[in-house]
Design a protein around this motif. Structure first.
Motif, PDB file in Angstrom:
ATOM      1  N   VAL A 145      14.817  28.252 -29.524  1.00 52.94           N
ATOM      2  CA  VAL A 145      15.907  27.364 -29.938  1.00 52.94           C
ATOM      3  C   VAL A 145      16.070  27.382 -31.455  1.00 52.94           C
ATOM      4  CG1 VAL A 145      16.668  24.959 -30.048  1.00 52.94           C
ATOM      5  CG2 VAL A 145      15.711  25.871 -27.920  1.00 52.94           C
ATOM      6  N   TYR A 193      12.432  24.218 -19.667  1.00 51.79           N
ATOM      7  CA  TYR A 193      12.760  23.819 -21.053  1.00 51.79           C
ATOM      8  C   TYR A 193      14.151  24.321 -21.433  1.00 51.79           C
ATOM      9  CZ  TYR A 193      12.118  23.394 -26.165  1.00 51.79           C
ATOM     10  OH  TYR A 193      12.256  23.075 -27.500  1.00 51.79           O
ATOM     11  N   LEU A 194      14.358  25.638 -21.305  1.00 47.99           N
ATOM     12  CA  LEU A 194      15.625  26.241 -21.736  1.00 47.99           C
ATOM     13  C   LEU A 194      16.778  25.851 -20.816  1.00 47.99           C
ATOM     14  CD1 LEU A 194      14.320  29.819 -22.671  1.00 47.99           C
ATOM     15  CD2 LEU A 194      14.815  27.908 -24.215  1.00 47.99           C
ATOM     16  N   GLY A 227       9.482  27.833 -26.367  1.00 48.71           N
ATOM     17  CA  GLY A 227      10.865  27.392 -26.170  1.00 48.71           C
ATOM     18  C   GLY A 227      11.473  26.864 -27.452  1.00 48.71           C
ATOM     19  N   LYS A 268      11.121  28.052 -18.451  1.00 48.85           N
ATOM     20  CA  LYS A 268      12.403  28.105 -17.742  1.00 48.85           C
ATOM     21  C   LYS A 268      13.027  26.720 -17.657  1.00 48.85           C
ATOM     22  CE  LYS A 268      14.459  29.511 -13.336  1.00 48.85           C
ATOM     23  NZ  LYS A 268      14.180  30.060 -11.982  1.00 48.85           N
TER      24      LYS A 268
END
Length: 363
Positions: free
Chosen positions: A112, A14-15, A108, A12
């Motif tokens: 991405v 990270y994003l 993550g 969470k």
């Protein structure tokens, strides 16, 4: 694979941090761009709606080009905060290995990577087209510099004995200027067609030539044919009139592959330029994994200088990656250097650096 509370917590962060970083820097990029171009926009009476659409495309163009920097800084930022708050020490002290600690980061990076790859395949080409069209239509001098270095002149061989030339091209109006077509019989000129403008007519798939002139070279004298406007059919496509980089950047994955196949059959001398654009659609998203591993390895240790030191290291590494990516891309376009190797070499070099830093971080 079941995610634990720690996995969800790190993923969470990270994003969310990456998203905030994009939203933070995008307006800064827009403000800087407006400050540079506002005078030209006003002098050219650019409609407000056109400006709004341009900055929508500009935002996607800007984020796509600089996403490695934003990703790297965001991972450095929140991982350094975890380290300074001794959260990483607590996680590792509970018996979780450093490799296991990396799992949410890799998840993550995978998210991405997939998003950036899909954007590069389908969304970014559309935005590149809108971005380049606006700059060339309303900011002509900058557009020329962007699309083809010193000028926008396009010379192209369309068959074994036919050559075309245009001075400039506007994709929005589907029109090119100062057009000429020369057909040779062996080494002798057979005829030459010139026009001040050439416009594509999609309905009947013809071209309208304005100030049309055709000179047929004969042994006893030349025959000249003139007309203010003339419709003709040609064997070349509209995209053949566009500058080299301009074409490749505006094609989706399937269109770009088909275009490269066609240019290979023609023996195009610009094939390396197209291949660099194609390979970057894969190499740039993959860099998310490499940059994430480097960022975590550098920032997971609590340093005396705090987050400032980690951010300084992160910014230096991120800009170095982008610098090498641009340098090797240009090298492949302008020389005989392999485009595949040139595009993937920054990933290889920084991948080796990532492995080295990860081993030290585990210790």
């Amino acid at each position: 694979m079941k995610l634990t509370i720690i996995d969800k917590y790190i993923l969470k962060r990270y994003l969310a941090t990456f998203a905030v970083m994009l939203l933070l820097f995008a307006p800064i990029g827009i403000i800087i761009d407006i400050s540079e171009k506002i005078n030209k926009m006003i002098s050219n009476d650019v409609p407000v709606l056109k400006i709004a659409i341009y900055y929508y495309h500009f935002t996607i163009y800007f984020m796509n080009n600089l996403f490695p920097i934003f990703l790297f800084i965001s991972v450095i930022w929140f991982t350094s905060k975890l380290a300074n708050d001794t959260e990483i020490i607590a996680i590792l002290s509970s018996g979780i290995s450093f490799t296991r600690f990396m799992r949410p980061y890799i998840i993550g990076a995978s998210i991405v990577c997939v998003l950036v790859m899909l954007m590069g395949f389908f969304v970014v080409p559309v935005s590149n087209e809108g971005y380049n069209n606006f700059r060339y239509t309303y900011l002509r001098s900058n557009g020329k510099e962007l699309m083809r270095g010193d000028n926008t002149d396009v010379y192209r061989q369309i068959s074994d004995n036919e050559f075309i030339y245009v001075n400039s091209f506007n994709n929005e109006s589907q029109m090119a200027f100062n057009f000429s077509l020369e057909k040779f019989n062996k080494e002798k000129l057979e005829y030459k067609i010139t026009a001040s403008r050439i416009k594509w007519n999609p309905k009947d798939k013809t071209y309208s030539l304005y100030d049309y002139t055709k000179r047929i070279v004969g042994s006893e004298g030349d025959v000249i044919e003139k007309s203010p406007e003339k419709k003709m059919k040609f064997s070349f496509d509209l995209e053949d009139l566009a500058p080299v980089v301009y074409i490749a950047e505006t094609l989706s994955l399937g269109e770009l592959n088909a275009f490269i196949d066609k240019e290979r059959k023609r023996g195009s001398s610009n094939i390396n330029v197209y291949l660099v654009v194609l390979y970057k659609k894969y190499s740039v998203p993959v860099s998310a994994f490499i940059l994430t591993i480097i960022a975590v390895s550098v920032s997971s240790m609590k340093r005396r200088g705090g987050m400032g030191v980690n951010l300084a290291i992160g910014i230096a590494v991120a800009f170095s990656f982008v610098f090498f990516d641009k340098i090797f891309g240009v090298l492949a376009e302008k020389s005989s250097f392999s485009p595949l190797l040139a595009v993937w070499l920054p990933n290889i070099v920084f991948g080796i650096l990532a492995i080295y830093l990860l081993r030290n971080a585990k210790r």
